[in-house]
Design an enzyme around this catalytic site. Structure first.
Site, PDB file in Angstrom:
ATOM      1  CB  CYS A 239      -0.949   0.050   1.116  1.00  0.00           C
ATOM      2  SG  CYS A 239      -1.995  -1.366   1.205  1.00  0.00           S
TER       3      CYS A 239
ATOM      4  CG  HIS B  81      -6.491   2.357   0.904  1.00  0.00           C
ATOM      5  ND1 HIS B  81      -5.242   2.798   0.424  1.00  0.00           N
ATOM      6  CD2 HIS B  81      -6.190   1.492   1.690  1.00  0.00           C
ATOM      7  CE1 HIS B  81      -4.239   2.018   0.850  1.00  0.00           C
ATOM      8  NE2 HIS B  81      -4.677   1.083   1.826  1.00  0.00           N
TER       9      HIS B  81
HETATM   10  N1  COA Z   1     -17.083   3.094   4.031  1.00  0.00           N
HETATM   11  C1  COA Z   1     -18.329   3.602   3.591  1.00  0.00           C
HETATM   12  N2  COA Z   1     -19.143   2.885   2.834  1.00  0.00           N
HETATM   13  C2  COA Z   1     -18.674   2.085   2.323  1.00  0.00           C
HETATM   14  C3  COA Z   1     -17.382   1.036   2.640  1.00  0.00           C
HETATM   15  C4  COA Z   1     -16.807   1.920   3.498  1.00  0.00           C
HETATM   16  N3  COA Z   1     -15.451   1.473   4.084  1.00  0.00           N
HETATM   17  N4  COA Z   1     -17.251  -0.060   1.976  1.00  0.00           N
HETATM   18  C5  COA Z   1     -18.273  -0.012   1.134  1.00  0.00           C
HETATM   19  N5  COA Z   1     -19.219   0.862   1.369  1.00  0.00           N
HETATM   20  C6  COA Z   1     -20.539   0.975   0.720  1.00  0.00           C
HETATM   21  C7  COA Z   1     -20.525   1.086  -0.878  1.00  0.00           C
HETATM   22  O1  COA Z   1     -20.187   2.327  -1.360  1.00  0.00           O
HETATM   23  C8  COA Z   1     -21.749   0.301  -0.912  1.00  0.00           C
HETATM   24  O2  COA Z   1     -22.581   1.378  -0.996  1.00  0.00           O
HETATM   25  P1  COA Z   1     -24.057   1.262  -1.898  1.00  0.00           P
HETATM   26  O3  COA Z   1     -24.680  -0.189  -1.739  1.00  0.00           O
HETATM   27  O4  COA Z   1     -24.747   2.419  -1.665  1.00  0.00           O
HETATM   28  O5  COA Z   1     -23.463   1.367  -3.250  1.00  0.00           O
HETATM   29  C9  COA Z   1     -21.975  -0.713   0.115  1.00  0.00           C
HETATM   30  O6  COA Z   1     -21.373   0.000   1.192  1.00  0.00           O
HETATM   31  C10 COA Z   1     -21.403  -2.010  -0.265  1.00  0.00           C
HETATM   32  O7  COA Z   1     -20.342  -1.911  -0.996  1.00  0.00           O
HETATM   33  P2  COA Z   1     -19.335  -3.502  -1.269  1.00  0.00           P
HETATM   34  O8  COA Z   1     -18.211  -2.685  -2.216  1.00  0.00           O
HETATM   35  O9  COA Z   1     -20.134  -4.322  -1.902  1.00  0.00           O
HETATM   36  O10 COA Z   1     -18.686  -3.449   0.113  1.00  0.00           O
HETATM   37  P3  COA Z   1     -18.021  -4.847   0.745  1.00  0.00           P
HETATM   38  O11 COA Z   1     -18.770  -5.349   1.805  1.00  0.00           O
HETATM   39  O12 COA Z   1     -17.670  -5.885  -0.691  1.00  0.00           O
HETATM   40  O13 COA Z   1     -16.552  -4.534   1.012  1.00  0.00           O
HETATM   41  C11 COA Z   1     -15.160  -3.996   2.779  1.00  0.00           C
HETATM   42  C12 COA Z   1     -16.461  -3.587   2.204  1.00  0.00           C
HETATM   43  C13 COA Z   1     -14.884  -2.730   3.960  1.00  0.00           C
HETATM   44  C14 COA Z   1     -15.225  -5.201   3.362  1.00  0.00           C
HETATM   45  C15 COA Z   1     -14.111  -3.996   1.798  1.00  0.00           C
HETATM   46  O14 COA Z   1     -14.203  -2.435   1.124  1.00  0.00           O
HETATM   47  C16 COA Z   1     -12.550  -3.997   2.279  1.00  0.00           C
HETATM   48  O15 COA Z   1     -12.280  -5.253   2.410  1.00  0.00           O
HETATM   49  N6  COA Z   1     -12.161  -2.757   2.652  1.00  0.00           N
HETATM   50  C17 COA Z   1     -10.500  -3.166   3.123  1.00  0.00           C
HETATM   51  C18 COA Z   1      -9.702  -3.033   1.995  1.00  0.00           C
HETATM   52  C19 COA Z   1      -8.260  -3.182   2.499  1.00  0.00           C
HETATM   53  O16 COA Z   1      -8.024  -4.083   3.171  1.00  0.00           O
HETATM   54  N7  COA Z   1      -7.405  -2.410   1.884  1.00  0.00           N
HETATM   55  C20 COA Z   1      -6.052  -2.604   2.373  1.00  0.00           C
HETATM   56  C21 COA Z   1      -5.809  -1.970   3.608  1.00  0.00           C
HETATM   57  S1  COA Z   1      -4.140  -1.421   4.093  1.00  0.00           S
END
Ligand code: COA
Length: 386
Positions: A83, A333
Site C-alpha cells: 500500500c 484507498h
Molecule cells: N465506508 C463507507 N461505505 C462503504 C465502505 C466503507 N469503507 N465500503 C463499502 N461501502 C458502501 C459501498 O459504497 C456500497 O454502497 P451502495 O450499496 O450504496 O453502493 C456498500 O457499502 C457495499 O459496498 P461493497 O463494495 O459491496 O462492500 P463490501 O462489503 O464488498 O466491502 C469492505 C466492504 C470494507 C469489506 C471492503 O471494502 C474491504 O475489504 N476493505 C478493506 C480493504 C483493505 O484491506 N485495504 C488494504 C488496507 S491496508
C-alpha cells in the site's frame, strides 16, 4: 544532492471506474500533472502500483503507461511496496532528480481494484502480509488490523466509540473534495451502528476498495522561476523504513517502528519537529492505524492516539489536522495510488487551494504511507517556499 520541488499535480476521482483501463486512469492523472506543471514532457515516469499483475493481468507498467501518455523512449518502471507503492514511486522520482541523473520526473500511483470480485481482491490484498505465517492461517488484512485494534483497546482501555472521531473527521472533510469516493458526513451513531467487518472493525473503521490514480511532477528547485503561477513547494524530508512483514515477529505489535524511524529521519532532514507540522496526511486504512501513526510519528504519547480525535485536534482547525481531504477512509484507498493522493492533497493544502477544508496558513505538510501491517513505511515532508 539538489533540492527538489513539486510543480504539478493531477488526480482522478476515487471510484468504481469500470469504463476505464489501468492506463487510462494513470494517463489522466499523469497528463493532468504534466499540464499543471506547464511542461510538455518529462525525462522519466515512475509508477507506484501493487496488484496490476493479479488484478488486471498487466505487468510492465512502465512501458504500458509511458507510451500511453506520449513518453515512449523515456525511462519508466514500476515500484511495489504494497500500500505504500505510490510513495515509493515518489521517493524514486525525488532521488533521481536530486541526484542530477535526470531533470524532471512524474510519479504516478495507480490501482484498479473493483474489477475483481470481493473474495479475490481480499486474497490479493493479503499478499502484503506474510504468506507462510499469516495468510496460510486464513487471515485477511482487515482481520490482522482487527487483532491489533482489539489488543490496543485491551491494553489502553479504549472503547469502540473513542475511535469515531477519526471516521467522522475524514467523512466531514471528504464532502469538500470532488475527487473523494464517499462525500457524506457521518454521525457517531452511524459510526457505531455500521455493519461489522471483522470485530471490532466495522464498515466505518475501514477504507473501501476502489480505483484511482494520482500524480506529481518534480524538478530541481534551482531550475524554477519564483514568478511561476503556483506557489513553490519544496520537498524537505523523505525517508523510508521497513519492519518485520509478520506482526507476530515484532516485540511490540502496537508500535509502528518503521513510522517512528522514517518520520524521525524526515524531521532531521527538514530540521523540524512534529510541532512544526501544519497538517498530516496519514494512512487511515483502518481507524486503529490513524491512532498508531499519530503516536509513532511523535504527535502524542503511546496509547493516547484517540485523545487527539476526542479533543477535536485532528480537524482542519485543530492542532494536528489529518485526513484533510477525506483520508483513506472517505477519499478512498486504491492501494498503490494512495501515497500519491496523500502527497497531492498536501500540495493542495500548501498552495492554499483545499477549498472547504483548508488548514489556515498551512506552510509545512507531512504525508505518511504504510505498506503491509506497518512493514514498509514512507514519510515525506513538504514546505511552501514563497
Ligand atoms: N465506508 C463507507 N461505505 C462503504 C465502505 C466503507 N469503507 N465500503 C463499502 N461501502 C458502501 C459501498 O459504497 C456500497 O454502497 P451502495 O450499496 O450504496 O453502493 C456498500 O457499502 C457495499 O459496498 P461493497 O463494495 O459491496 O462492500 P463490501 O462489503 O464488498 O466491502 C469492505 C466492504 C470494507 C469489506 C471492503 O471494502 C474491504 O475489504 N476493505 C478493506 C480493504 C483493505 O484491506 N485495504 C488494504 C488496507 S491496508
Amino acid at each position: 544532492m539538489r533540492e527538489v520541488a513539486v510543480i504539478g499535480i493531477g488526480q482522478t476521482k476515487v471510484d468504481e471506474h469500470w469504463d476505464k483501463s489501468l492506463r487510462e486512469l494513470a494517463g489522466i492523472a499523469a497528463l493532468s500533472a504534466i499540464q499543471d506543471a506547464g511542461l510538455n514532457q518529462v525525462d522519466a515516469l515512475y509508477v507506484g502500483n501493487m496488484m496490476s499483475g493479479s488484478a488486471n493481468h498487466q505487468q510492465q507498467l512502465g512501458a504500458y503507461i509511458a507510451d500511453w501518455v506520449g513518453l515512449r523512449y523515456a525511462e519508466s518502471f514500476k515500484l511495489e511496496s504494497a500500500c505504500s507503492s505510490g510513495s515509493s514511486a515518489f521517493r524514486t522520482a525525488l532521488m533521481a532528480v536530486a541526484s542530477g541523473s535526470i531533470d524532471s520526473a512524474v510519479a504516478v500511483g495507480v490501482e484498479k481494484m473493483t474489477d475483481s470480485p470481493g473474495s479475490e481482491i481480499t486474497a490479493e490484498l493479503a499478499t502484503a502480509a506474510d504468506s507462510d505465517w499469516e495468510v496460510s492461517q486464513g487471515v485477511s488484512f482487515v482481520a490482522l488490523n482487527a487483532l491489533i485494534m482489539r489488543r490496543y483497546m485491551f491494553e489502553y482501555g479504549w472503547q469502540k466509540s473513542d475511535f469515531a472521531p477519526f471516521s467522522m473527521n475524514a467523512h466531514a472533510n471528504a464532502v469538500h473534495n470532488p475527487f473523494a469516493r464517499f462525500r457524506k458526513p457521518i454521525t457517531e451513531k452511524q459510526y457505531l451502528e455500521a455493519g461489522m467487518v471483522s470485530d471490532p472493525i466495522n464498515l466505518m473503521d475501514a477504507s473501501a476498495v476502489g480505483d484511482g490514480s494520482a500524480a506529481i511532477v518534480v524538478v530541481p528547485l534551482e531550475k524554477l522561476s519564483f514568478t511561476k503561477s503556483h506557489p513553490i513547494i519544496k520537498i524537505i524530508g523523505s525517508a523510508s523504513a521497513t519492519d518485520s512483514i509478520a506482526i507476530h515477529d515484532r516485540k511490540d505489535p502496537l508500535w509502528l517502528k518503521a513510522a517512528e524511524i522514517s518520520s524521525k529521519k524526515a524531521y532531521a532532514q527538514a530540521g523540524i519537529s512534529p510541532k512544526d507540522i501544519d497538517l498530516f496526511e496519514l494512512h487511515d486504512a483502518f481507524s486503529i492505524m490513524a491512532a498508531l501513526s499519530l503516536e509513532a510519528s511523535g504527535f502524542i504519547e503511546r496509547g493516547k492516539g484517540p485523545t487527539l480525535g476526542l479533543n477535536g485536534e485532528i480537524r482542519p482547525d485543530g492542532k494536528i489536522p489529518i485526513a484533510t481531504r477525506g483520508g483513506l477512509k472517505a477519499r478512498g484507498h486504491p492501494v498503490g495510488a494512495t501515497g500519491m493522493y496523500q502527497l497531492v492533497e498536501v500540495v493542495q493544502q500548501l498552495r492554499h487551494t483545499a477549498e472547504g477544508s483548508q488548514v489556515e496558513g498551512a506552510k509545512i505538510g507531512m504525508a505518511q504511507n504504510i505498506g503491509g501491517s506497518g512493514s514498509n513505511i514512507v514519510t515525506h515532508i513538504l514546505e511552501r517556499v514563497n
